[in-house]
Design a protein around this motif. Sequence first.
Motif, mmCIF file in Angstrom:
data_model
loop_
_atom_site.group_PDB
_atom_site.id
_atom_site.type_symbol
_atom_site.label_atom_id
_atom_site.label_comp_id
_atom_site.label_asym_id
_atom_site.label_seq_id
_atom_site.Cartn_x
_atom_site.Cartn_y
_atom_site.Cartn_z
ATOM 1 N N ILE A 251 0.821 -1.208 0.000
ATOM 2 C CA ILE A 251 0.000 0.000 0.000
ATOM 3 C C ILE A 251 0.858 1.263 0.000
ATOM 4 C CG2 ILE A 251 -0.230 0.134 2.510
ATOM 5 C CD1 ILE A 251 -3.003 0.806 -0.093
ATOM 6 N N ILE A 252 2.062 1.186 0.556
ATOM 7 C CA ILE A 252 3.024 2.281 0.423
ATOM 8 C C ILE A 252 3.983 1.899 -0.688
ATOM 9 C CG2 ILE A 252 4.866 3.592 1.530
ATOM 10 C CD1 ILE A 252 2.114 4.205 2.677
ATOM 11 N N SER A 253 3.856 2.560 -1.825
ATOM 12 C CA SER A 253 4.688 2.249 -2.978
ATOM 13 C C SER A 253 4.896 3.526 -3.793
ATOM 14 C CB SER A 253 4.035 1.166 -3.845
ATOM 15 O OG SER A 253 2.836 1.640 -4.418
ATOM 16 N N VAL B 64 6.356 -5.986 11.016
ATOM 17 C CA VAL B 64 7.323 -6.564 10.087
ATOM 18 C C VAL B 64 8.422 -5.531 9.832
ATOM 19 C CG1 VAL B 64 7.687 -7.548 7.786
ATOM 20 C CG2 VAL B 64 5.526 -7.975 9.009
ATOM 21 N N LYS B 65 9.631 -5.788 10.336
ATOM 22 C CA LYS B 65 10.719 -4.803 10.240
ATOM 23 C C LYS B 65 11.036 -4.457 8.789
ATOM 24 C CE LYS B 65 14.011 -2.223 11.984
ATOM 25 N NZ LYS B 65 15.223 -2.801 12.563
ATOM 26 N N ASP B 66 11.065 -5.445 7.916
ATOM 27 C CA ASP B 66 11.368 -5.189 6.509
ATOM 28 C C ASP B 66 10.352 -4.231 5.893
ATOM 29 O OD1 ASP B 66 12.608 -5.847 3.794
ATOM 30 O OD2 ASP B 66 10.547 -6.524 3.501
ATOM 31 N N LEU B 67 9.080 -4.439 6.192
ATOM 32 C CA LEU B 67 8.050 -3.543 5.661
ATOM 33 C C LEU B 67 8.185 -2.148 6.248
ATOM 34 C CD1 LEU B 67 5.514 -3.100 3.964
ATOM 35 C CD2 LEU B 67 4.162 -3.908 5.910
ATOM 36 N N HIS B 68 8.509 -2.069 7.532
ATOM 37 C CA HIS B 68 8.733 -0.779 8.187
ATOM 38 C C HIS B 68 9.820 0.009 7.463
ATOM 39 C CE1 HIS B 68 9.563 2.167 11.332
ATOM 40 N NE2 HIS B 68 10.807 1.723 11.410
ATOM 41 N N GLU B 69 10.934 -0.648 7.174
ATOM 42 C CA GLU B 69 12.036 0.016 6.477
ATOM 43 C C GLU B 69 11.626 0.415 5.067
ATOM 44 O OE1 GLU B 69 14.646 1.049 7.829
ATOM 45 O OE2 GLU B 69 14.512 0.009 9.767
ATOM 46 N N TRP B 70 10.867 -0.447 4.409
ATOM 47 C CA TRP B 70 10.375 -0.152 3.058
ATOM 48 C C TRP B 70 9.532 1.116 3.068
ATOM 49 C CZ3 TRP B 70 9.940 -2.364 -1.996
ATOM 50 C CH2 TRP B 70 8.843 -1.912 -2.748
ATOM 51 N N HIS C 75 10.593 4.837 1.257
ATOM 52 C CA HIS C 75 9.818 5.435 0.169
ATOM 53 C C HIS C 75 9.163 6.753 0.575
ATOM 54 C CE1 HIS C 75 10.327 1.387 -1.549
ATOM 55 N NE2 HIS C 75 10.126 1.979 -2.703
ATOM 56 N N LEU C 76 8.660 6.841 1.800
ATOM 57 C CA LEU C 76 8.041 8.092 2.238
ATOM 58 C C LEU C 76 9.093 9.174 2.464
ATOM 59 C CD1 LEU C 76 5.317 6.576 4.556
ATOM 60 C CD2 LEU C 76 4.875 8.178 2.683
ATOM 61 N N THR C 77 10.238 8.803 3.010
ATOM 62 C CA THR C 77 11.318 9.780 3.216
ATOM 63 C C THR C 77 11.845 10.289 1.890
ATOM 64 O OG1 THR C 77 11.957 8.700 5.299
ATOM 65 C CG2 THR C 77 13.570 10.163 4.283
ATOM 66 N N GLY C 78 11.888 9.418 0.897
ATOM 67 C CA GLY C 78 12.419 9.793 -0.401
ATOM 68 C C GLY C 78 11.472 10.600 -1.266
ATOM 69 N N PHE C 79 10.237 10.775 -0.813
ATOM 70 C CA PHE C 79 9.256 11.528 -1.600
ATOM 71 C C PHE C 79 9.298 12.987 -1.165
ATOM 72 C CE2 PHE C 79 5.001 12.855 -2.997
ATOM 73 C CZ PHE C 79 4.995 12.323 -4.277
ATOM 74 N N ALA C 80 9.342 13.898 -2.118
ATOM 75 C CA ALA C 80 9.623 15.311 -1.833
ATOM 76 C C ALA C 80 8.564 15.995 -0.968
ATOM 77 C CB ALA C 80 9.785 16.079 -3.140
ATOM 78 N N GLY D 254 5.379 -9.466 20.337
ATOM 79 C CA GLY D 254 6.118 -8.970 19.179
ATOM 80 C C GLY D 254 6.420 -7.485 19.258
ATOM 81 N N ASP D 255 7.188 -7.006 18.297
ATOM 82 C CA ASP D 255 7.554 -5.590 18.208
ATOM 83 C C ASP D 255 6.598 -4.865 17.253
ATOM 84 O OD1 ASP D 255 9.838 -5.724 19.891
ATOM 85 O OD2 ASP D 255 10.968 -6.630 18.235
ATOM 86 N N LYS D 256 6.416 -3.574 17.504
ATOM 87 C CA LYS D 256 5.640 -2.720 16.609
ATOM 88 C C LYS D 256 6.546 -1.586 16.153
ATOM 89 C CE LYS D 256 1.446 -3.507 19.340
ATOM 90 N NZ LYS D 256 0.368 -2.854 20.128
ATOM 91 N N TRP D 257 6.532 -1.328 14.866
ATOM 92 C CA TRP D 257 7.400 -0.312 14.281
ATOM 93 C C TRP D 257 6.535 0.818 13.746
ATOM 94 C CZ3 TRP D 257 12.343 -1.656 15.276
ATOM 95 C CH2 TRP D 257 12.611 -3.005 15.485
ATOM 96 N N LEU D 258 6.666 1.984 14.375
ATOM 97 C CA LEU D 258 5.887 3.168 14.008
ATOM 98 C C LEU D 258 6.729 4.107 13.156
ATOM 99 C CD1 LEU D 258 3.251 4.945 14.621
ATOM 100 C CD2 LEU D 258 4.680 6.034 16.379
ATOM 101 N N ALA D 259 6.139 4.648 12.108
ATOM 102 C CA ALA D 259 6.796 5.682 11.297
ATOM 103 C C ALA D 259 5.718 6.654 10.827
ATOM 104 C CB ALA D 259 7.515 5.064 10.098
ATOM 105 N N CYS D 260 5.941 7.945 11.079
ATOM 106 C CA CYS D 260 4.959 8.964 10.728
ATOM 107 C C CYS D 260 5.613 10.038 9.864
ATOM 108 C CB CYS D 260 4.360 9.587 11.991
ATOM 109 S SG CYS D 260 3.585 8.389 13.093
ATOM 110 N N PHE D 261 4.805 10.635 9.009
ATOM 111 C CA PHE D 261 5.326 11.610 8.049
ATOM 112 C C PHE D 261 4.348 12.766 7.891
ATOM 113 C CE2 PHE D 261 7.323 7.629 7.308
ATOM 114 C CZ PHE D 261 8.631 7.943 6.953
ATOM 115 N N ARG D 262 4.921 13.967 7.791
ATOM 116 C CA ARG D 262 4.113 15.169 7.634
ATOM 117 C C ARG D 262 4.099 15.616 6.185
ATOM 118 N NH1 ARG D 262 3.037 18.377 11.896
ATOM 119 N NH2 ARG D 262 5.016 17.821 12.932
#
Length: 271
Positions: free
Chosen positions: A179-181, A204-210, A214-219, A256-264
């Motif tokens: 869904i994030i692509s 899922v750590k791999d999905l978190h990094e993915w 992609h969100l960090t790389g978007f302007a 399990g672990d939960k990986w949070l990432a937020c973007f403005r």
Amino acid sequence: MAKRKRASQQEKTDSAQPPQTGLLPQKKHYRQRAHANPFSDHSLDYPSSPQTIDWSTHYPLFAGTGKRPEFADVGCGFGGLLIALAPLFPDTLMLGMEIRVQVSQYVQDRIAALRVTASTPDDSTGNSTTSSAYYQNVSIVRANAMKFLPNYFTKHSLSSLFFLFPDPHFKSRKHKARIISPTLLAEYAYVLRPGGIIYTITDVKDLHEWMKIHLTGFALFEPVDEATLRSEGKGPIVDAVYTSTEEGRKVERNGGDKWLACFRRIEVPRQ
């Protein structure tokens, strides 16, 4: 023999329907596969544009106010986030989007039941109960957000966009279904207003990094940390993101672990 056959058929029909003994629906009567293929034809009905949607059918209490959804939970599952946030933001309209038939029906029935509860008089006072009084501001549509998100939301209309425990699509050839692509980030930036927040969480750590990459790389997006969000008064939202969903509670039970990432969503300076 014919009577027994008809009786057997009737039992099968009855067993397929949720019992009416309780007000709130039960998940066991809405069985569904865990995931759905977003590229399949799911025979969905969708609006030609956001302007054609009659939001009063979703939020009757707000009819005539001109209000539109500001929070969107993409792949809302069983609606845990919506139900948790509804009483915290009673004047904010929230929309869940879920592609699976039975799951979306469960959420629809759950919201309808909670609205009935909200208008049920208290036995002792005769007044309506208040614990569920805010569920008039939540609704759901069965929709494929990967294909039709701009059909529901106008430009810069959302202040919060949620992607909670999305399908990881582990195989490399399936990554395009995440869904994030790269192909979808422009649409998220289009519907999210400047200053609005995308919330993502996964176990899922791999999905978190993915998602982070992609969100960090978007302007049009910049990372925002949890401490900053809490300092801005968004702590209740962050708490709900962590704990309100069925998937999140399952991760907790399993340790399990939960990986949070937020973007403005950033403002683009005018030239």
